[in-house]
Design a protein around this motif. Sequence first.
Motif, short mmCIF file in Angstrom:
data_model
loop_
_atom_site.label_atom_id
_atom_site.label_comp_id
_atom_site.label_asym_id
_atom_site.label_seq_id
_atom_site.Cartn_x
_atom_site.Cartn_y
_atom_site.Cartn_z
N PHE A 164 17.94 -14.69 148.63
CA PHE A 164 17.83 -14.43 150.08
C PHE A 164 16.40 -14.62 150.59
O PHE A 164 16.12 -15.51 151.42
CB PHE A 164 18.35 -13.01 150.33
N ILE A 165 15.46 -13.84 150.08
CA ILE A 165 14.09 -13.94 150.58
C ILE A 165 13.41 -15.19 150.04
O ILE A 165 12.69 -15.89 150.76
CB ILE A 165 13.28 -12.67 150.20
N ASP B 28 14.73 -20.64 139.06
CA ASP B 28 15.81 -19.70 139.35
C ASP B 28 16.93 -19.88 138.34
O ASP B 28 17.31 -21.00 138.03
CB ASP B 28 16.33 -19.92 140.78
N ASP C 136 15.85 -19.01 133.08
CA ASP C 136 15.69 -17.55 133.09
C ASP C 136 14.20 -17.24 132.96
O ASP C 136 13.54 -17.77 132.05
CB ASP C 136 16.47 -16.99 131.89
N ILE C 137 13.68 -16.38 133.82
CA ILE C 137 12.24 -16.06 133.75
C ILE C 137 11.88 -15.30 132.48
O ILE C 137 10.70 -15.15 132.16
CB ILE C 137 11.74 -15.26 134.98
N LEU D 29 9.55 -13.73 143.02
CA LEU D 29 10.60 -12.94 143.69
C LEU D 29 11.83 -12.73 142.82
O LEU D 29 12.69 -11.92 143.17
CB LEU D 29 11.06 -13.64 144.97
N SER E 131 18.44 -7.38 142.30
CA SER E 131 17.89 -6.75 143.51
C SER E 131 18.80 -5.72 144.17
O SER E 131 18.41 -5.13 145.18
CB SER E 131 17.56 -7.84 144.53
N TYR F 139 17.23 0.37 139.88
CA TYR F 139 16.56 -0.79 140.50
C TYR F 139 15.10 -0.49 140.80
O TYR F 139 14.19 -1.20 140.38
CB TYR F 139 17.29 -1.20 141.79
N LYS G 285 11.55 -2.01 139.30
CA LYS G 285 10.54 -2.67 140.15
C LYS G 285 9.19 -1.94 140.02
O LYS G 285 8.14 -2.57 139.98
CB LYS G 285 10.99 -2.69 141.62
N ASN H 259 14.82 -5.95 154.06
CA ASN H 259 14.92 -7.21 154.80
C ASN H 259 16.35 -7.43 155.29
O ASN H 259 17.29 -6.94 154.69
CB ASN H 259 14.58 -8.39 153.89
P1 NAD Z 1 18.30 -11.85 145.72
O1 NAD Z 1 19.15 -11.03 144.81
O2 NAD Z 1 18.90 -12.40 146.96
O3 NAD Z 1 17.69 -13.10 144.92
C1 NAD Z 1 17.20 -12.98 143.61
C2 NAD Z 1 17.08 -14.39 143.04
O4 NAD Z 1 16.53 -14.27 141.71
C3 NAD Z 1 18.42 -15.11 142.89
O5 NAD Z 1 18.31 -16.43 143.35
C4 NAD Z 1 18.70 -15.06 141.41
O6 NAD Z 1 19.47 -16.17 140.93
C5 NAD Z 1 17.30 -15.07 140.82
N1 NAD Z 1 17.23 -14.46 139.49
C6 NAD Z 1 17.74 -13.25 139.11
N2 NAD Z 1 17.49 -13.05 137.80
C7 NAD Z 1 16.79 -14.12 137.36
C8 NAD Z 1 16.23 -14.48 136.10
N3 NAD Z 1 16.35 -13.68 135.03
N4 NAD Z 1 15.56 -15.64 136.01
C9 NAD Z 1 15.44 -16.47 137.07
N5 NAD Z 1 15.96 -16.18 138.29
C10 NAD Z 1 16.62 -15.02 138.42
O7 NAD Z 1 17.03 -10.94 146.04
P2 NAD Z 1 16.18 -10.84 147.38
O8 NAD Z 1 16.79 -9.84 148.27
O9 NAD Z 1 15.90 -12.19 147.91
O10 NAD Z 1 14.83 -10.19 146.80
C11 NAD Z 1 13.80 -11.01 146.28
C12 NAD Z 1 12.65 -10.15 145.79
O11 NAD Z 1 12.15 -9.36 146.86
C13 NAD Z 1 13.04 -9.18 144.69
O12 NAD Z 1 11.99 -9.11 143.76
C14 NAD Z 1 13.20 -7.86 145.41
O13 NAD Z 1 12.92 -6.77 144.55
C15 NAD Z 1 12.16 -7.99 146.50
N6 NAD Z 1 12.42 -7.24 147.73
C16 NAD Z 1 13.64 -7.34 148.35
C17 NAD Z 1 13.86 -6.65 149.54
C18 NAD Z 1 15.17 -6.76 150.29
O14 NAD Z 1 15.37 -6.05 151.28
N7 NAD Z 1 16.09 -7.66 149.91
C19 NAD Z 1 12.85 -5.85 150.08
C20 NAD Z 1 11.62 -5.77 149.41
C21 NAD Z 1 11.43 -6.48 148.24
#
Ligand code: NAD
Length: 349
Positions: A11-12, A32, A58-59, A80, A84, A157, A161, A187
């Motif tokens: 998403f972000i 990703d 995978d990271i 990112l 999540s 979670y 983090k 977000n």
């Molecule tokens: P999301 O779940 O939409 O996206 C996460 C992405 O990471 C996905 O594309 C997934 O395929 C990828 N991923 C997961 N595990 C992986 C791995 N082992 N190796 C490689 N890729 C992997 O999350 P989001 O909402 O976009 O959040 C992104 C970041 O921002 C996260 O670190 C989250 O903690 C942080 N964050 C999110 C929010 C929110 O409101 N969504 C707010 C503050 C911070």
Amino acid sequence: MRVIVTGGAGFIGSAVCRHFIADLGHDVVVVDKLTYAGNMASLALVASSPQFAFEKHDICDGAAMAAIFEKYQPDAMVHLAAESHVDRSISGSDLFLKTNVVGTFTLLETARRYIASAKKNADDFRFVHVSTDEVYGSLGEDGLFTETTAYDPSSPYSATKAASDHLAKAWHRTYDVPVIVSNCSNNYGPYHFPEKLIPLVILNALDRKSLPVYGDGSNVRDWLFVDDHARALGIILATGRPGETYNIGGRNERTNIEVVRQICSWMDRLRPNDASHHELISFVADRPGHDQRYAIDASKLETDLGWRARETFETGIEKTVQWYLAREDWWRPLRNRVYGGERLGLVGA
Ligand code: NAD
């Protein structure tokens, strides 16, 4: 600048890719794993750009991460990738430990070795570690989270983090990896996976299904439109100081029930029906360990780096509802095949 964006299909991350490529002119390499939350359709606007590359990995895979650094010789990483979703972390936390903790450690180590082997100094590289305000735990009725608020995470979670934030800061202090940490509030906006409150409510309302509100709906979140977060990360990358933490938030505190009612009002206006969408609201069992209130003091980011949120909750939620109404092509496959709206995250479930 050539930037590795981990989690760029999320998403972000996808908003960051669109902003970095279209507005800032960066070259972006997405790393990703494409979990259930990763979606190449979210990258459609940038996927054919010569500034864009994609690596499915995978990271936690240290060898693959080292090879990617070697291949692309990046100037920066915006990290990112994460598991999540709080509710999923309650149902099963092991993947959260692996991705959020071991994955972040793997990237920090890869960056450390890359900087050493490429004989870069701290000014030649940036590692922006993207985190959440949930690491600070819950607020009472008053007060705001600042960068010096003590960590007190409540969910699996947020605990993972928090652990990843500590690793990132330790790799700066001990190894001089030029890490900057950002902690952002909730977000919302386009391309948000339908398990999260706002898209779930919009899509359930569209299908005239019940709109589940946890507990009494009084929990407060400080909502930030996703494009404002992406802009903040671009500014932090360009001008943030290594070793610093920046809180990101839009000063848009709303209770969950206010959020749901606002969506219902938009749905009544845009998709009128005999019965108001408000009648679909249903109060359900609360989330275990549910934090009562989050609210961010973003003055450091505003004062030191000149960032300001552009969207209010009112302008952002209208755009978001309109986007979901227009983009069934994006969300319908997810609702049909990945997540249909079922309740997640009850203890013992
Ligand atoms: P999301 O779940 O939409 O996206 C996460 C992405 O990471 C996905 O594309 C997934 O395929 C990828 N991923 C997961 N595990 C992986 C791995 N082992 N190796 C490689 N890729 C992997 O999350 P989001 O909402 O976009 O959040 C992104 C970041 O921002 C996260 O670190 C989250 O903690 C942080 N964050 C999110 C929010 C929110 O409101 N969504 C707010 C503050 C911070």
